[in-house]
Structures are given as C-alpha cells and as structure tokens.
Design a protein around this motif. Sequence first.
Motif, PDB file in Angstrom:
ATOM      1  N   MET A  41       0.832  -1.187   0.000  1.00 21.74           N
ATOM      2  CA  MET A  41       0.000   0.000   0.000  1.00 21.74           C
ATOM      3  C   MET A  41       0.880   1.256   0.000  1.00 21.74           C
ATOM      4  N   GLY A  42       0.251   2.384  -0.232  1.00 20.86           N
ATOM      5  CA  GLY A  42       0.965   3.653  -0.241  1.00 20.86           C
ATOM      6  C   GLY A  42       1.217   4.152   1.170  1.00 20.86           C
ATOM      7  N   SER A  43       2.188   4.987   1.288  1.00 17.04           N
ATOM      8  CA  SER A  43       2.476   5.550   2.606  1.00 17.04           C
ATOM      9  C   SER A  43       1.486   6.674   2.908  1.00 17.04           C
ATOM     10  N   LYS A  44       1.162   6.807   4.169  1.00 15.37           N
ATOM     11  CA  LYS A  44       0.219   7.851   4.566  1.00 15.37           C
ATOM     12  C   LYS A  44       0.973   9.170   4.728  1.00 15.37           C
ATOM     13  N   LEU A  45       0.331  10.227   4.295  1.00 11.39           N
ATOM     14  CA  LEU A  45       0.927  11.553   4.395  1.00 11.39           C
ATOM     15  C   LEU A  45       0.396  12.240   5.642  1.00 11.39           C
ATOM     16  N   ASN A  46       1.261  12.989   6.277  1.00 13.83           N
ATOM     17  CA  ASN A  46       0.793  13.728   7.437  1.00 13.83           C
ATOM     18  C   ASN A  46       0.113  15.018   6.994  1.00 13.83           C
ATOM     19  N   SER A  47      -0.487  15.721   7.909  1.00 14.26           N
ATOM     20  CA  SER A  47      -1.275  16.907   7.556  1.00 14.26           C
ATOM     21  C   SER A  47      -0.410  18.019   6.976  1.00 14.26           C
ATOM     22  N   ASN A  48       0.834  18.105   7.389  1.00 14.82           N
ATOM     23  CA  ASN A  48       1.743  19.122   6.844  1.00 14.82           C
ATOM     24  C   ASN A  48       2.027  18.873   5.370  1.00 14.82           C
ATOM     25  N   GLU A  49       2.292  17.623   5.027  1.00 15.23           N
ATOM     26  CA  GLU A  49       2.563  17.276   3.627  1.00 15.23           C
ATOM     27  C   GLU A  49       1.328  17.486   2.763  1.00 15.23           C
ATOM     28  N   LEU A  50       0.158  17.152   3.297  1.00 13.16           N
ATOM     29  CA  LEU A  50      -1.081  17.378   2.554  1.00 13.16           C
ATOM     30  C   LEU A  50      -1.338  18.867   2.339  1.00 13.16           C
ATOM     31  N   ALA A  51      -1.002  19.687   3.315  1.00 10.95           N
ATOM     32  CA  ALA A  51      -1.172  21.138   3.177  1.00 10.95           C
ATOM     33  C   ALA A  51      -0.274  21.688   2.078  1.00 10.95           C
ATOM     34  N   VAL A  52       0.936  21.183   1.987  1.00  5.51           N
ATOM     35  CA  VAL A  52       1.859  21.627   0.941  1.00  5.51           C
ATOM     36  C   VAL A  52       1.321  21.224  -0.437  1.00  5.51           C
ATOM     37  N   ILE A  53       0.803  20.020  -0.549  1.00  7.48           N
ATOM     38  CA  ILE A  53       0.233  19.565  -1.818  1.00  7.48           C
ATOM     39  C   ILE A  53      -0.957  20.424  -2.211  1.00  7.48           C
ATOM     40  N   ARG A  54      -1.846  20.703  -1.255  1.00  9.75           N
ATOM     41  CA  ARG A  54      -3.011  21.544  -1.549  1.00  9.75           C
ATOM     42  C   ARG A  54      -2.591  22.946  -1.956  1.00  9.75           C
ATOM     43  N   THR A  55      -1.567  23.468  -1.315  1.00 12.89           N
ATOM     44  CA  THR A  55      -1.083  24.808  -1.650  1.00 12.89           C
ATOM     45  C   THR A  55      -0.489  24.829  -3.051  1.00 12.89           C
ATOM     46  N   ARG A  56       0.271  23.790  -3.407  1.00 17.21           N
ATOM     47  CA  ARG A  56       0.829  23.715  -4.761  1.00 17.21           C
ATOM     48  C   ARG A  56      -0.270  23.664  -5.812  1.00 17.21           C
ATOM     49  N   LEU A  57      -1.290  22.881  -5.541  1.00 17.81           N
ATOM     50  CA  LEU A  57      -2.407  22.790  -6.476  1.00 17.81           C
ATOM     51  C   LEU A  57      -3.126  24.133  -6.601  1.00 17.81           C
ATOM     52  N   ALA A  58      -3.268  24.842  -5.495  1.00 11.03           N
ATOM     53  CA  ALA A  58      -3.914  26.156  -5.532  1.00 11.03           C
ATOM     54  C   ALA A  58      -3.085  27.157  -6.332  1.00 11.03           C
ATOM     55  N   ILE A  59      -1.772  27.099  -6.185  1.00 10.52           N
ATOM     56  CA  ILE A  59      -0.899  27.998  -6.941  1.00 10.52           C
ATOM     57  C   ILE A  59      -1.023  27.708  -8.446  1.00 10.52           C
ATOM     58  N   ASN A  60      -1.084  26.427  -8.801  1.00 12.47           N
ATOM     59  CA  ASN A  60      -1.240  26.055 -10.213  1.00 12.47           C
ATOM     60  C   ASN A  60      -2.578  26.529 -10.763  1.00 12.47           C
ATOM     61  N   ARG A  61      -3.645  26.400  -9.976  1.00 10.64           N
ATOM     62  CA  ARG A  61      -4.955  26.875 -10.423  1.00 10.64           C
ATOM     63  C   ARG A  61      -4.952  28.383 -10.622  1.00 10.64           C
ATOM     64  N   THR A  62      -4.278  29.100  -9.743  1.00 10.51           N
ATOM     65  CA  THR A  62      -4.192  30.554  -9.872  1.00 10.51           C
ATOM     66  C   THR A  62      -3.452  30.944 -11.140  1.00 10.51           C
ATOM     67  N   LEU A  63      -2.378  30.246 -11.443  1.00  9.50           N
ATOM     68  CA  LEU A  63      -1.620  30.535 -12.666  1.00  9.50           C
ATOM     69  C   LEU A  63      -2.465  30.252 -13.910  1.00  9.50           C
ATOM     70  N   MET A  64      -3.200  29.148 -13.896  1.00 10.25           N
ATOM     71  CA  MET A  64      -4.062  28.837 -15.034  1.00 10.25           C
ATOM     72  C   MET A  64      -5.170  29.876 -15.198  1.00 10.25           C
ATOM     73  N   ALA A  65      -5.699  30.369 -14.089  1.00  5.96           N
ATOM     74  CA  ALA A  65      -6.730  31.409 -14.162  1.00  5.96           C
ATOM     75  C   ALA A  65      -6.159  32.692 -14.755  1.00  5.96           C
ATOM     76  N   ALA A  66      -4.918  33.016 -14.414  1.00  6.18           N
ATOM     77  CA  ALA A  66      -4.285  34.205 -14.981  1.00  6.18           C
ATOM     78  C   ALA A  66      -4.087  34.047 -16.487  1.00  6.18           C
ATOM     79  N   PHE A  67      -3.701  32.854 -16.925  1.00  3.65           N
ATOM     80  CA  PHE A  67      -3.559  32.608 -18.362  1.00  3.65           C
ATOM     81  C   PHE A  67      -4.899  32.734 -19.074  1.00  3.65           C
ATOM     82  N   ARG A  68      -5.956  32.203 -18.457  1.00  3.83           N
ATOM     83  CA  ARG A  68      -7.287  32.327 -19.072  1.00  3.83           C
ATOM     84  C   ARG A  68      -7.719  33.786 -19.151  1.00  3.83           C
ATOM     85  N   THR A  69      -7.432  34.548 -18.118  1.00  2.91           N
ATOM     86  CA  THR A  69      -7.788  35.963 -18.115  1.00  2.91           C
ATOM     87  C   THR A  69      -7.043  36.713 -19.210  1.00  2.91           C
ATOM     88  N   SER A  70      -5.756  36.447 -19.339  1.00  7.97           N
ATOM     89  CA  SER A  70      -4.980  37.138 -20.371  1.00  7.97           C
ATOM     90  C   SER A  70      -5.426  36.719 -21.764  1.00  7.97           C
TER      91      SER A  70
END
Length: 80
Positions: free
Chosen positions: A1-30
Amino acid sequence: MGSKLNSNELAVIRTRLAINRTLMAAFRTSLALVGLSIVLFKAFKSRVYTYLGVLSVISAVIVIVVALVYYKRLSEQLKD
C-alpha cells in the motif's frame, strides 16, 4: 500500500495545487483580454477602439508577468 501523508505534507500539496490553479486562471484571463483586443481591432475601425485594443493587449501581458512572478515566488517558498 501507499504511505500515509501527514497533515503538513497534505497542506503543501493543496497549496501547490492552488498555486497552479491561480496561474491557469491568470492565463485564461490574459487570453480573454487578447480575444477582446482582436474583437476591438476587427469589429470597430475607430481610433478609440484601436487604443482600447492596444490597452487590452498590454493588460494581458501585465497579467501574465504578475502571475508568473507570483507563481515563482510562492513555489520557492514551498521548497523551503
């Protein structure tokens, strides 16, 4: 099975995904701003609309530059 991630690692992943979504939104706006400028150039032959079209393209470039700086700065902060 996969290793379990702690809440800190999950927060970093969520933040990275949010940053990517923000960049894509800026590209769509432009992209929408560039589309607006094309419409203004093609549909209206007035000088005022030509200036608005140029302003729209300049705004699109500014949006991309600001988004890329924001993306790079936050990505570097997450590496630390």
